[in-house]
Design a protein around this motif. Structure first.
Motif, mmCIF file in Angstrom:
data_model
loop_
_atom_site.group_PDB
_atom_site.id
_atom_site.type_symbol
_atom_site.label_atom_id
_atom_site.label_comp_id
_atom_site.label_asym_id
_atom_site.label_seq_id
_atom_site.Cartn_x
_atom_site.Cartn_y
_atom_site.Cartn_z
ATOM 1 N N LEU A 269 -6.118 2.048 10.024
ATOM 2 C CA LEU A 269 -6.443 1.567 8.682
ATOM 3 C C LEU A 269 -5.812 0.207 8.446
ATOM 4 N N PRO A 270 -6.588 -0.777 7.977
ATOM 5 C CA PRO A 270 -5.980 -2.050 7.578
ATOM 6 C C PRO A 270 -5.328 -1.845 6.208
ATOM 7 N N LEU A 271 -4.050 -2.117 6.098
ATOM 8 C CA LEU A 271 -3.314 -1.916 4.853
ATOM 9 C C LEU A 271 -2.582 -3.190 4.469
ATOM 10 N N GLN A 272 -2.019 -3.182 3.265
ATOM 11 C CA GLN A 272 -1.227 -4.301 2.782
ATOM 12 C C GLN A 272 0.005 -3.731 2.101
ATOM 13 N N ASP A 273 1.175 -4.326 2.371
ATOM 14 C CA ASP A 273 2.383 -3.841 1.689
ATOM 15 C C ASP A 273 2.533 -4.548 0.345
ATOM 16 N N ASN A 274 3.601 -4.216 -0.388
ATOM 17 C CA ASN A 274 3.804 -4.777 -1.731
ATOM 18 C C ASN A 274 3.983 -6.286 -1.727
ATOM 19 N N GLN A 275 4.370 -6.859 -0.584
ATOM 20 C CA GLN A 275 4.545 -8.315 -0.478
ATOM 21 C C GLN A 275 3.260 -9.011 -0.023
#
Length: 166
Positions: A100-106
């Motif tokens: 899964l391509p995800l993004q963190d809070n930053q």
């Protein structure tokens, strides 16, 4: 031509890692037809990978090993996330094993591998697939050339000859 920062390097490689049986197995390759091409020193590659290439020129063969620490880090048991199923909305829940391509809070992009599906959540391992593994590289430097202005402004190479092919 010797490899230097802001030079485009094209190379072949075979990447071996230890398999469960203790033997080394080939997991990834870049061939002469499909080489790995990158701007040296632009931060795209593992720093220790580049360090091992720093004295080489086109035509040179190389072979080296990176410890897990110098590659993708040790496996982190804490880097497993539980994503609520609602997050996927009407989309199908991804199957176990999918990435899964995800993004963190930053806003940093990262990949997570689905390791299990719970009643109300999808359990995702955020470790790099090769975390905790020593890497063994073998290959040849095919081409070294100065990066052109467009490549430097874009921050990536446009192929072995400098053209993007788009």
């Amino acid at each position: 031509m010797k490899i230097e920062p802001q030079h485009v390097v094209s190379l072949t490689y075979d990447l071996y890692v230890n398999q469960e049986n203790g033997e080394e197995g080939l997991v990834e390759s870049a061939t002469q037809e499909q080489p790995l091409t990158f701007i040296y020193g632009a931060g795209q590659m593992l720093p220790k990978f580049e360090e091992h290439l720093s004295t080489l020129s086109a035509g040179d063969q190389y072979e080296f090993r990176l410890t897990a620490e110098d590659a993708y880090g040790e496996y982190d048991n804490e880097a497993v996330a539980s994503l609520p199923k609602e997050m996927f909305g009407t989309e199908e829940i991804p199957p176990v094993g999918s990435m899964l391509p995800l993004q963190d809070n930053q806003g940093n992009r990262l990949q997570g591998q689905v390791v299990s599906i719970a009643e109300d959540a999808v359990i995702v391992d955020l470790n790099h697939p090769m975390a905790g593994q020593a890497l063994h590289f073998k290959g040849e430097i095919l081409n070294v050339r100065p990066a052109n202005e467009e490549e430097l402004s874009h921050g990536h190479a446009h192929g072995a000859d400098g053209h993007s092919g788009h």
